[in-house]
Design an enzyme around this catalytic site. Structure first.
Site, short mmCIF file in Angstrom:
data_model
loop_
_atom_site.label_atom_id
_atom_site.label_comp_id
_atom_site.label_asym_id
_atom_site.label_seq_id
_atom_site.Cartn_x
_atom_site.Cartn_y
_atom_site.Cartn_z
N ASP A 1 0.71 -1.04 0.05
CA ASP A 1 -0.34 0.41 0.10
C ASP A 1 0.67 1.31 0.20
O ASP A 1 0.76 2.28 0.68
CB ASP A 1 -0.79 -0.09 1.38
CG ASP A 1 -1.91 -0.78 0.97
OD1 ASP A 1 -1.91 -1.65 -0.15
OD2 ASP A 1 -3.02 -0.83 1.99
N ASP B 1 -4.64 -0.75 -1.26
CA ASP B 1 -5.67 -0.70 -1.32
C ASP B 1 -6.96 -0.10 -1.72
O ASP B 1 -6.51 1.04 -2.89
CB ASP B 1 -6.19 0.47 0.00
CG ASP B 1 -6.66 -0.30 0.93
OD1 ASP B 1 -6.84 -1.00 1.36
OD2 ASP B 1 -6.99 0.89 2.07
N HIS C 1 -10.74 0.56 -2.77
CA HIS C 1 -12.18 0.38 -2.03
C HIS C 1 -12.91 1.31 -3.60
O HIS C 1 -13.08 2.22 -4.51
CB HIS C 1 -11.95 1.47 -1.08
CG HIS C 1 -11.76 0.57 0.13
ND1 HIS C 1 -10.99 -0.44 0.21
CD2 HIS C 1 -10.37 1.63 1.00
CE1 HIS C 1 -10.32 -0.41 1.84
NE2 HIS C 1 -9.82 0.60 1.66
N SER D 1 -15.80 1.06 5.44
CA SER D 1 -14.17 1.91 6.40
C SER D 1 -14.62 2.97 6.03
O SER D 1 -13.65 3.40 7.49
CB SER D 1 -12.99 0.86 6.21
OG SER D 1 -12.46 1.63 5.12
N HIS E 1 -10.76 7.29 1.27
CA HIS E 1 -9.49 6.81 0.65
C HIS E 1 -9.08 5.60 -0.24
O HIS E 1 -10.18 4.72 -0.26
CB HIS E 1 -8.42 6.72 2.07
CG HIS E 1 -8.33 5.26 2.21
ND1 HIS E 1 -9.59 4.96 3.58
CD2 HIS E 1 -8.08 4.19 2.12
CE1 HIS E 1 -9.01 4.15 4.12
NE2 HIS E 1 -8.41 2.99 3.45
N LYS F 1 -7.01 -4.98 -3.03
CA LYS F 1 -7.62 -5.55 -2.24
C LYS F 1 -9.17 -4.79 -1.72
O LYS F 1 -8.82 -3.72 -1.61
CB LYS F 1 -6.70 -5.90 -0.85
CG LYS F 1 -5.83 -5.17 -0.13
CD LYS F 1 -4.94 -5.51 0.62
CE LYS F 1 -4.14 -4.14 1.27
NZ LYS F 1 -4.67 -2.97 1.70
N GLU G 1 -13.52 -4.99 5.07
CA GLU G 1 -12.96 -4.77 5.17
C GLU G 1 -11.85 -5.81 5.10
O GLU G 1 -12.15 -7.36 5.22
CB GLU G 1 -12.43 -4.19 6.52
CG GLU G 1 -11.11 -3.33 6.88
CD GLU G 1 -10.65 -2.22 5.79
OE1 GLU G 1 -10.31 -2.75 4.71
OE2 GLU G 1 -10.63 -1.10 6.58
N ALA H 1 0.34 0.44 6.32
CA ALA H 1 0.63 0.61 7.17
C ALA H 1 1.29 -0.33 8.25
O ALA H 1 0.12 -1.07 8.70
CB ALA H 1 -0.07 2.22 8.11
N CYS I 1 -2.23 -3.10 7.93
CA CYS I 1 -1.96 -3.60 6.61
C CYS I 1 -0.96 -4.64 6.08
O CYS I 1 -0.97 -5.30 6.06
CB CYS I 1 -2.32 -3.03 5.18
SG CYS I 1 -4.42 -2.22 4.69
C1 VGL Z 1 -5.08 0.84 5.23
C2 VGL Z 1 -5.79 2.04 7.47
C3 VGL Z 1 -7.76 2.05 5.82
C4 VGL Z 1 -3.60 -0.02 5.79
C5 VGL Z 1 -5.88 0.96 4.77
O1 VGL Z 1 -2.74 0.21 4.33
O2 VGL Z 1 -2.87 -0.43 6.63
N1 VGL Z 1 -4.73 1.14 6.82
N2 VGL Z 1 -6.83 1.33 5.36
ZN ZN Z 2 -8.40 1.26 2.88
#
Ligand code: VGL
Ligand code: ZN
Length: 191
Positions: A13, A51, A53, A59, A70, A95, A102, A130, A134
């Protein structure tokens, strides 16, 4: 640590929305890019996750979730950071593509485990964003799927909703069997 045939790098990510200026910016998130670009050429298999979405993902705060909007599929925020150089043959994984579910892990609903096993991958090195979401979820799933897991500690950054979340996540990954090391400690396969 010397690299072996059957090692893969998973870049989690490293997307515009998770970097400074993005809608869910991870503090200093873009600082992972130079380390990742340095080690990516050492791997014969490189995977990028994104990510990805729908605009009404569960989420998102407006849908009762925890996060600002995001990484909406197809928007600039969902693109990989322009400085990231995963290499031309990188496998692209997207994903959390269903509105009602989620999925923090790159293995969740993506077929990644099968793709890696088909390529003979036995050990995965994980970097990116992060640490406390993830990266953690991807590392724990990789262990469950039977891979050896090495987390590149200098090439991950945490959201730290609570201070210390990143460190706690690293501890949880270690406890599950992951090794945490620095990207400088990687020794190329042919050396
Ligand atoms: C993530 C919060 C929401 C990540 C993804 O990639 O860590 N964190 N969606
Ligand atoms: Zn996300």
């Amino acid at each position: 640590m010397k690299l072996q045939p059957g090692d893969a790098l998973i870049i989690v990510d490293v997307q515009n929305d998770f970097c400074p200026g993005g809608s869910l910016a991870v503090p200093a998130g873009d600082q992972v890019i130079e380390d990742i670009n340095r080690v990516a050429p050492l791997f014969s298999t490189v995977v990028t996750t994104q990510d990805w979405h729908p605009a009404d993902h569960c989420s998102f705060r407006e849908k009762g979730g925890q996060w600002p909007v995001h990484c909406v599929a197809g928007t600039p925020g969902a693109e990989l950071h322009p400085r990231l150089k995963p290499g031309d043959n990188a496998v692209s994984i997207r994903k959390a593509t269903s509105a009602d579910r989620e999925a923090y892990s790159g293995f969740d609903g993506t077929g990644l485990s099968v793709q890696l096993k088909e390529r003979g991958v036995r050990r995965v090195f994980i970097a990116g964003l992060a640490t406390d979401y993830c990266v953690k979820s991807t590392a724990l799933d990789a262990i469950r799927a039977g891979f050896e897991v090495v987390v590149l500690g200098d090439a991950v950054r945490a959201v730290n909703v609570k201070p210390g979340d990143g460190e706690e996540a690293l501890q949880e990954m270690r406890k599950a069997g992951a090794v945490v090391m620095e990207s400088e400690e990687l020794v190329p396969l042919h050396s």
